[in-house]
Write an enzyme that holds these catalytic residues in place. Structure first.
Site, PDB file in Angstrom:
ATOM      1  CG  ASN A  14       7.705  -2.656  10.261  1.00  0.00           C
ATOM      2  OD1 ASN A  14       8.125  -1.672   9.643  1.00  0.00           O
ATOM      3  ND2 ASN A  14       7.041  -2.550  11.401  1.00  0.00           N
ATOM      4  CE  LYS A  16       9.502  -2.830  14.558  1.00  0.00           C
ATOM      5  NZ  LYS A  16       8.734  -2.967  15.777  1.00  0.00           N
ATOM      6  CG  HIS A  99       3.170  -1.510  13.160  1.00  0.00           C
ATOM      7  ND1 HIS A  99       3.705  -1.151  14.368  1.00  0.00           N
ATOM      8  CD2 HIS A  99       3.796  -2.664  12.796  1.00  0.00           C
ATOM      9  CE1 HIS A  99       4.621  -2.042  14.722  1.00  0.00           C
ATOM     10  NE2 HIS A  99       4.703  -2.972  13.778  1.00  0.00           N
ATOM     11  CD  GLU A 101       6.546  -0.168  16.508  1.00  0.00           C
ATOM     12  OE1 GLU A 101       6.986   0.240  15.419  1.00  0.00           O
ATOM     13  OE2 GLU A 101       6.908  -1.250  17.023  1.00  0.00           O
ATOM     14  CD  GLU A 171       2.793  -6.977  13.649  1.00  0.00           C
ATOM     15  OE1 GLU A 171       3.826  -7.538  13.308  1.00  0.00           O
ATOM     16  OE2 GLU A 171       2.687  -5.747  13.736  1.00  0.00           O
ATOM     17  N   GLY A 177       8.628  -6.546  19.600  1.00  0.00           N
ATOM     18  CA  GLY A 177       9.903  -5.982  20.049  1.00  0.00           C
ATOM     19  C   GLY A 177      10.251  -6.323  21.489  1.00  0.00           C
ATOM     20  CB  SER A 217       9.292 -11.523  19.574  1.00  0.00           C
ATOM     21  OG  SER A 217       9.315 -10.284  20.254  1.00  0.00           O
TER      22      SER A 217
END
Ligand code: PEP
Length: 253
Positions: A14, A16, A99, A101, A171, A177, A217
């Protein structure tokens, strides 16, 4: 044959909101050049939507492409949004939905995520549906419950045949991250719990087919412990997929 060997093995990156077009094309080239023989492993990249068409061309069928987000309507007065028809039109095969985010920065609800999953199937896209708990939900002992309700909501109204084309990515939000990776045991037990939810909804045969990826991560130095486990069928990688070397080291685990 182990249960795992019946499922597709998927290594997804991904990107981003990173890469210019030339950076994206260089990255694809470096990944393809270093791919070698990956047997039955499938590699997917999720570039920024504006690069999609060029990236699809550059991938020459060796790597699959998906986009990171879309709206659920076919067209209309939705300034700034991308429709499933447009995603399909780029030649992309996959669409990332839900996702963390999108859920936590842009406030997407389970209801909206379900509409997007339905829209994906309607337009012939294969959804990669992300689920995962927040740190306080984990600390309160609610991880399984939270993720179960996300999976149930995403799958509302989705039929058995459609499930054969779904990928789920677990996730945990606290691991994305942050450099904090879930231990392989935590990840595997969450994947088993997701598979149990799928079995309750669709039966054991479908549950055993759906690839469940871990994300959060993932790096070359922790992929080994994760991918060796029975219910971890691959990974969704953010930061480490932006450098060909680290992504390739992960793919070649
Ligand atoms: C992601 O973007 O889905 C992700 C898992 O990011 P990272 O690997 O950087 O934690």
């Amino acid at each position: 044959m182990s249960r795992k060997s019946q499922r597709r093995e998927i290594f997804a990156g991904n990107w981003k909101m990173y890469t210019t077009l030339s950076g994206a094309l260089d990255l694809v080239k470096e990944i393809i050049d270093g791919l070698g023989d990956i047997a039955n492993r499938e590699v997917i990249v999720f570039p920024p939507a504006v690069h999609a068409r060029e990236v699809v061309k550059a991938c020459t069928g060796k790597i699959s492409v998906g986009l990171q987000n879309m709206y659920f309507e076919k067209e209309g007065a939705f300034t700034g949004e991308i429709s499933p028809l447009m995603v399909k039109d780029t030649g992309s095969r996959y669409i990332l939905i839900g996702h963390s985010e999108r859920r936590h920065v842009f406030g997407e609800s389970d209801g909206m995520i379900n509409k997007k999953v339905r829209a994906a199937y309607e337009y012939g896209l294969e959804p990669v549906v992300c689920v995962g708990e927040l740190l306080d939900e984990r600390e309160a002992g609610n991880s399984e419950k939270v993720v179960e309700s996300q999976v149930r909501a995403a799958c509302e109204g989705i039929g058995v045949d459609q499930m054969k084309k779904m990928i789920i990515a677990y996730e945990p939000v606290w691991a994305i991250g942050t450099g904090k990776v879930a231990t392989p045991e935590v990840a595997d037990s969450m994947h088993k719990s997701i598979r149990n939810v799928l079995a309750a909804l669709y039966g054991n045969e479908i549950a055993a087919m759906v690839p469940i990826l871990y994300g959060g991560s993932v790096k070359p130095d922790n992929i080994g412990g994760l991918f060796s486990l029975e219910d971890i069928d691959g990974v969704l990688v953010g930061g480490a997929s932006l450098k060909a070397k680290s992504f390739l080291d992960i793919i070649h685990v």
